[in-house]
Design an enzyme around this catalytic site. Structure first.
Site, short mmCIF file in Angstrom:
data_model
loop_
_atom_site.label_atom_id
_atom_site.label_comp_id
_atom_site.label_asym_id
_atom_site.label_seq_id
_atom_site.Cartn_x
_atom_site.Cartn_y
_atom_site.Cartn_z
CG LEU A 176 -1.83 1.23 1.38
CD1 LEU A 176 -2.79 1.34 0.21
CD2 LEU A 176 -2.58 1.17 2.70
CG ASP A 177 -0.63 4.64 -0.04
OD1 ASP A 177 -1.19 4.62 -1.15
OD2 ASP A 177 -1.21 4.88 1.02
#
Length: 276
Positions: free
Chosen positions: A219-220
């Site tokens: 994530l990210d």
């Protein structure tokens, strides 16, 4: 016709000479050339714009004979076709629709996919199809399968997450590896996940920023394409930061897409090599 070759291979002496020789033999003229060597990995990156009439696949085959184990990407200067994913926030989509209308970027928006209908009217004002895919009362896999069925109706180069506030499954990301671009509302790696401006406010930051990156299963944390910041003071509330951040976000996304659509970005593991 103009072409761009993106070449990645193990670094060794004489690479530029051997590549240039193949291009010359095929009657191609080098317009612009950029090179970079990652000395730690002993990797060579080269982006070459050429002009002339030649069989591109023949040129690639000859380059592979010369270079051995290498990655070669070929593109021309045609506009890239994209599908934009949105939720409720309009600022990034609005900017992209305007740029698409006036051809400020080398791209065509084929359609917009939204998990809410908020941005349908805006999208359709530009005569672009809007596909509503409700995410409530449905599993994540089922929702993504609906999206995939819609995507089958289009031939596209990239998926652009313009404030699409959904975490994509590993399976979806795998299906479109290296083709999904996200705009994140903070200067990564700081303040990942939700409510970054609230996090930033609580930390009393003196800058806020945005990050455009390729999407991976982490994530990210995918390869970063473009980042920018603006300075802020203690007088700004979390709401102020969010408002200022929206301008940074749309500009960062546009700059990242410009680099990608001009074939100036190499993905190297979890980072990018960019020839600006």
């Amino acid at each position: 016709m103009n072409f761009t070759f993106k070449i990645t291979c193990t670094d060794e002496k004489g690479l530029v000479y051997r590549i240039s020789e193949v291009l010359l033999e095929n009657g191609l003229n080098i317009i612009k050339n950029d090179e970079f060597v990652d000395s730690e990995k002993s990797l060579f990156f080269m982006r070459t714009e050429v002009a002339g009439i030649a069989d591109p696949q023949k040129v690639i085959a000859q380059l592979q004979d010369q270079l051995g184990d290498c990655e070669i990407e070929l593109s021309n200067d045609r506009p890239k076709d994209v599908i934009v994913f949105v939720t409720k926030e309009h600022h990034c989509l609005s900017d992209l629709l305007i740029r698409n209308q006036f051809k400020d970027l080398n791209f065509n928006i084929l359609a917009v996919v939204g998990n809410y209908e908020n941005l349908r009217d805006l999208t359709e004002k530009f005569d672009i199809p809007f596909h509503y895919m409700a995410a409530e009362n449905i599993t994540r896999d089922a929702h993504e399968n609906q999206i995939k069925e819609t995507l089958k109706n289009y031939e596209f180069d990239y998926l652009v997450l313009a404030k699409f506030m959904r975490i994509l499954t590993p399976e979806f990301i795998k299906d479109f590896k290296g083709k999904i671009i996200n705009i994140h509302h903070s200067f990564l790696p700081a303040f990942i996940g939700a409510n970054p401006y609230k996090q930033a406010f609580e930390r009393g930051v003196k800058i806020i920023g945005a990050t455009a990156h390729f999407v991976t299963n982490d994530l990210d944390e995918g390869p970063i394409i473009y980042q920018d910041i603006i300075k802020v003071t203690h007088s700004k509330t979390a709401k102020d930061l969010a408002k200022l951040g929206r301008d940074v976000e749309k500009n960062v996304l546009a700059n990242a897409l410009k680099l990608i659509f001009e074939d100036k970005v190499f993905i190297d593991g979890n980072k990018t090599i960019i020839f600006e």
